[in-house]
Design an enzyme around this catalytic site. Structure first.
Site, PDB file in Angstrom:
ATOM      1  N   THR A  12     -21.648 -17.686 -31.345  1.00 15.18           N
ATOM      2  CA  THR A  12     -22.339 -17.343 -30.103  1.00 15.18           C
ATOM      3  C   THR A  12     -22.634 -18.559 -29.231  1.00 15.18           C
ATOM      4  OG1 THR A  12     -24.422 -17.429 -31.313  1.00 15.18           O
ATOM      5  CG2 THR A  12     -23.406 -15.268 -31.042  1.00 15.18           C
ATOM      6  N   ILE A  14     -24.364 -21.958 -27.832  1.00 13.27           N
ATOM      7  CA  ILE A  14     -25.785 -22.303 -27.718  1.00 13.27           C
ATOM      8  C   ILE A  14     -26.455 -21.196 -26.907  1.00 13.27           C
ATOM      9  CG2 ILE A  14     -27.475 -24.010 -26.953  1.00 13.27           C
ATOM     10  CD1 ILE A  14     -25.384 -26.169 -27.330  1.00 13.27           C
ATOM     11  N   HIS A  15     -26.874 -20.139 -27.605  1.00  7.78           N
ATOM     12  CA  HIS A  15     -27.543 -19.016 -26.944  1.00  7.78           C
ATOM     13  C   HIS A  15     -29.057 -19.230 -26.994  1.00  7.78           C
ATOM     14  CE1 HIS A  15     -28.705 -17.071 -30.772  1.00  7.78           C
ATOM     15  NE2 HIS A  15     -27.574 -17.604 -31.219  1.00  7.78           N
ATOM     16  N   ALA A  16     -29.823 -18.239 -26.615  1.00  7.84           N
ATOM     17  CA  ALA A  16     -31.264 -18.390 -26.396  1.00  7.84           C
ATOM     18  C   ALA A  16     -32.039 -18.988 -27.570  1.00  7.84           C
ATOM     19  CB  ALA A  16     -31.868 -17.045 -26.004  1.00  7.84           C
TER      20      ALA A  16
END
Length: 87
Positions: A12, A14-16
């Site tokens: 994914t 660098i997501h939230a």
């Protein structure tokens, strides 16, 4: 000045959640810390800046720090990147 290159392996990117952890880690240090991706540099202490880059899987990024605790900052951020399975 200290810097380190990372290859993002997380599916994914660098997501939230990992972005928040990176910002929290960077915010512990007095040094100016930047995340460079595709020629754009953002303040690693800014969640909006980090999220605006849209760093995905397979990306190459550089994290740079300048200040009295720059080396310690890079070590701590590298540990967070590894612990979270980002790089």
């Amino acid at each position: 000045m200290a810097s380190k290159d990372f290859h993002i392996v997380a599916e994914t990117g660098i997501h939230a959640r990992p972005a928040t952890l990176l910002v929290q880690t960077a915010s512990k240090f007095a040094s100016d810390i930047t995340l460079d991706y595709k020629g754009k540099a953002v303040n690693l202490k800014s969640i909006m800046g980090v999220m605006s880059l849209g760093v995905g899987q397979g990306a190459d990024v550089t994290i740079s720090a300048e200040g009295a605790d720059a080396d310690d900052a890079i070590v701590a951020i590298a540990e967070t990147m590894t612990k979270e399975g980002l790089a």
